[in-house]
Design a protein around this motif. Structure first.
Motif, mmCIF file in Angstrom:
data_model
loop_
_atom_site.group_PDB
_atom_site.id
_atom_site.type_symbol
_atom_site.label_atom_id
_atom_site.label_comp_id
_atom_site.label_asym_id
_atom_site.label_seq_id
_atom_site.Cartn_x
_atom_site.Cartn_y
_atom_site.Cartn_z
ATOM 1 N N VAL A 7 0.847 -1.198 0.000
ATOM 2 C CA VAL A 7 0.000 0.000 0.000
ATOM 3 C C VAL A 7 0.883 1.249 0.000
ATOM 4 C CG1 VAL A 7 -1.706 1.313 1.344
ATOM 5 C CG2 VAL A 7 -1.928 -1.174 1.119
ATOM 6 N N ALA A 8 1.910 1.239 0.836
ATOM 7 C CA ALA A 8 2.828 2.377 0.909
ATOM 8 C C ALA A 8 3.534 2.599 -0.424
ATOM 9 C CB ALA A 8 3.841 2.162 2.033
ATOM 10 N N LEU A 9 3.912 1.515 -1.102
ATOM 11 C CA LEU A 9 4.560 1.637 -2.407
ATOM 12 C C LEU A 9 3.613 2.251 -3.427
ATOM 13 C CD1 LEU A 9 6.874 1.175 -4.377
ATOM 14 C CD2 LEU A 9 6.044 -1.172 -4.677
ATOM 15 N N GLN A 10 2.365 1.835 -3.435
ATOM 16 C CA GLN A 10 1.398 2.407 -4.376
ATOM 17 C C GLN A 10 1.189 3.891 -4.109
ATOM 18 O OE1 GLN A 10 0.298 0.983 -7.185
ATOM 19 N NE2 GLN A 10 1.723 -0.604 -6.546
ATOM 20 N N LYS A 11 1.192 4.288 -2.827
ATOM 21 C CA LYS A 11 1.071 5.710 -2.498
ATOM 22 C C LYS A 11 2.286 6.486 -3.004
ATOM 23 C CE LYS A 11 -1.965 5.278 1.470
ATOM 24 N NZ LYS A 11 -2.134 5.535 2.916
ATOM 25 N N LEU A 12 3.475 5.895 -2.884
ATOM 26 C CA LEU A 12 4.683 6.548 -3.376
ATOM 27 C C LEU A 12 4.633 6.699 -4.895
ATOM 28 C CD1 LEU A 12 7.487 7.756 -3.062
ATOM 29 C CD2 LEU A 12 8.402 5.419 -2.951
ATOM 30 N N ILE A 13 4.244 5.663 -5.583
ATOM 31 C CA ILE A 13 4.137 5.728 -7.046
ATOM 32 C C ILE A 13 3.136 6.805 -7.461
ATOM 33 C CG2 ILE A 13 3.375 4.474 -9.109
ATOM 34 C CD1 ILE A 13 4.585 1.935 -7.725
ATOM 35 N N GLY A 14 1.996 6.839 -6.797
ATOM 36 C CA GLY A 14 0.988 7.855 -7.096
ATOM 37 C C GLY A 14 1.505 9.264 -6.848
ATOM 38 N N ALA A 15 2.240 9.444 -5.760
ATOM 39 C CA ALA A 15 2.801 10.761 -5.446
ATOM 40 C C ALA A 15 3.828 11.173 -6.495
ATOM 41 C CB ALA A 15 3.430 10.742 -4.052
ATOM 42 N N LEU A 16 4.647 10.231 -6.948
ATOM 43 C CA LEU A 16 5.622 10.538 -8.000
ATOM 44 C C LEU A 16 4.923 10.914 -9.299
ATOM 45 C CD1 LEU A 16 8.201 7.705 -7.287
ATOM 46 C CD2 LEU A 16 8.604 10.169 -7.030
ATOM 47 N N GLU A 17 3.852 10.221 -9.628
ATOM 48 C CA GLU A 17 3.100 10.552 -10.849
ATOM 49 C C GLU A 17 2.470 11.933 -10.743
ATOM 50 O OE1 GLU A 17 1.903 6.066 -12.322
ATOM 51 O OE2 GLU A 17 0.510 7.125 -11.016
ATOM 52 N N ARG A 18 1.917 12.282 -9.578
ATOM 53 C CA ARG A 18 1.331 13.615 -9.394
ATOM 54 C C ARG A 18 2.411 14.698 -9.462
ATOM 55 N NH1 ARG A 18 -1.537 10.469 -5.950
ATOM 56 N NH2 ARG A 18 -0.332 11.073 -4.107
ATOM 57 N N HIS A 19 3.588 14.399 -8.946
ATOM 58 C CA HIS A 19 4.699 15.350 -9.009
ATOM 59 C C HIS A 19 5.082 15.624 -10.467
ATOM 60 C CE1 HIS A 19 8.997 16.553 -8.688
ATOM 61 N NE2 HIS A 19 8.515 17.300 -7.711
ATOM 62 N N LEU A 20 5.206 14.565 -11.262
ATOM 63 C CA LEU A 20 5.523 14.744 -12.678
ATOM 64 C C LEU A 20 4.422 15.531 -13.381
ATOM 65 C CD1 LEU A 20 7.272 14.281 -15.152
ATOM 66 C CD2 LEU A 20 6.162 12.057 -15.422
ATOM 67 N N ASP A 21 3.170 15.220 -13.109
ATOM 68 C CA ASP A 21 2.061 15.961 -13.712
ATOM 69 C C ASP A 21 2.143 17.447 -13.367
ATOM 70 O OD1 ASP A 21 1.054 13.649 -14.863
ATOM 71 O OD2 ASP A 21 -0.493 13.349 -13.327
ATOM 72 N N ALA A 22 2.482 17.744 -12.108
ATOM 73 C CA ALA A 22 2.593 19.148 -11.692
ATOM 74 C C ALA A 22 3.712 19.846 -12.445
ATOM 75 C CB ALA A 22 2.835 19.221 -10.181
ATOM 76 N N ILE A 23 4.810 19.160 -12.645
ATOM 77 C CA ILE A 23 5.928 19.754 -13.379
ATOM 78 C C ILE A 23 5.561 19.967 -14.848
ATOM 79 C CG2 ILE A 23 8.269 19.300 -14.241
ATOM 80 C CD1 ILE A 23 8.807 17.963 -11.491
ATOM 81 N N LEU A 24 4.899 18.978 -15.439
ATOM 82 C CA LEU A 24 4.529 19.091 -16.846
ATOM 83 C C LEU A 24 3.517 20.202 -17.100
ATOM 84 C CD1 LEU A 24 4.287 15.306 -17.780
ATOM 85 C CD2 LEU A 24 6.090 16.931 -18.426
ATOM 86 N N SER A 25 2.704 20.526 -16.090
ATOM 87 C CA SER A 25 1.702 21.578 -16.261
ATOM 88 C C SER A 25 2.103 22.858 -15.539
ATOM 89 C CB SER A 25 0.343 21.087 -15.753
ATOM 90 O OG SER A 25 0.401 20.828 -14.362
ATOM 91 N N GLN A 26 3.386 23.008 -15.252
ATOM 92 C CA GLN A 26 3.898 24.148 -14.500
ATOM 93 C C GLN A 26 3.577 25.459 -15.185
ATOM 94 O OE1 GLN A 26 8.106 23.976 -13.892
ATOM 95 N NE2 GLN A 26 8.147 25.701 -12.512
ATOM 96 N N ARG A 27 3.191 26.424 -14.358
ATOM 97 C CA ARG A 27 2.918 27.768 -14.857
ATOM 98 C C ARG A 27 4.163 28.629 -14.671
ATOM 99 N NH1 ARG A 27 -1.103 26.900 -11.019
ATOM 100 N NH2 ARG A 27 -2.841 25.764 -11.897
ATOM 101 N N GLU A 28 4.147 29.785 -15.284
ATOM 102 C CA GLU A 28 5.257 30.752 -15.130
ATOM 103 C C GLU A 28 5.390 31.140 -13.661
ATOM 104 O OE1 GLU A 28 7.247 32.467 -17.475
ATOM 105 O OE2 GLU A 28 6.578 31.112 -19.046
ATOM 106 N N GLY A 29 6.614 31.353 -13.215
ATOM 107 C CA GLY A 29 6.853 31.810 -11.847
ATOM 108 C C GLY A 29 6.667 30.703 -10.823
ATOM 109 N N GLU A 30 6.407 31.120 -9.602
ATOM 110 C CA GLU A 30 6.208 30.173 -8.503
ATOM 111 C C GLU A 30 4.921 29.387 -8.725
ATOM 112 O OE1 GLU A 30 8.123 29.671 -5.630
ATOM 113 O OE2 GLU A 30 9.635 30.921 -6.603
ATOM 114 N N ASP A 31 4.992 28.090 -8.580
ATOM 115 C CA ASP A 31 3.818 27.236 -8.742
ATOM 116 C C ASP A 31 3.636 26.428 -7.462
ATOM 117 O OD1 ASP A 31 1.826 25.456 -9.441
ATOM 118 O OD2 ASP A 31 2.624 25.082 -11.436
ATOM 119 N N PRO A 32 2.651 26.807 -6.639
ATOM 120 C CA PRO A 32 2.449 26.095 -5.377
ATOM 121 C C PRO A 32 2.071 24.628 -5.577
ATOM 122 C CG PRO A 32 0.687 27.690 -5.734
ATOM 123 C CD PRO A 32 1.704 27.896 -6.817
ATOM 124 N N GLY A 33 1.565 24.277 -6.733
ATOM 125 C CA GLY A 33 1.214 22.881 -7.013
ATOM 126 C C GLY A 33 2.435 21.980 -7.020
#
Length: 68
Positions: A7-33
């Motif tokens: 379960v912990a591994l699946q949460k880590l994988i999900g968090a890594l995927e959300r992190h990549l998504d946030a980077i790919l959709s990054q806006r100009e300047g500071e992005d709190p996401g």
């Protein structure tokens, strides 16, 4: 009570995927996401490491970066 390692591994994988998504959709300047996603990865990593330690007395060969 600790999480099951699977379960912990699946949460880590999900968090890594959300992190990549946030980077790919990054806006100009500071992005709190991105900061929020970073914190979620950190929390999920620690949860997975704790689950491995509690269940198998094993640790990951990775360390979190120290904040300066």
């Amino acid at each position: 009570m600790h999480q099951e390692p699977q379960v912990a591994l699946q949460k880590l994988i999900g968090a890594l995927e959300r992190h990549l998504d946030a980077i790919l959709s990054q806006r100009e300047g500071e992005d709190p996401g991105i900061e929020q996603a970073y914190i979620q990865v950190e929390d999920a990593f620690l949860g997975y490491e704790e689950a491995l330690s509690a269940s198998f007395d094993e640790f990951l060969p990775i360390e979190l970066a120290e904040e300066e």
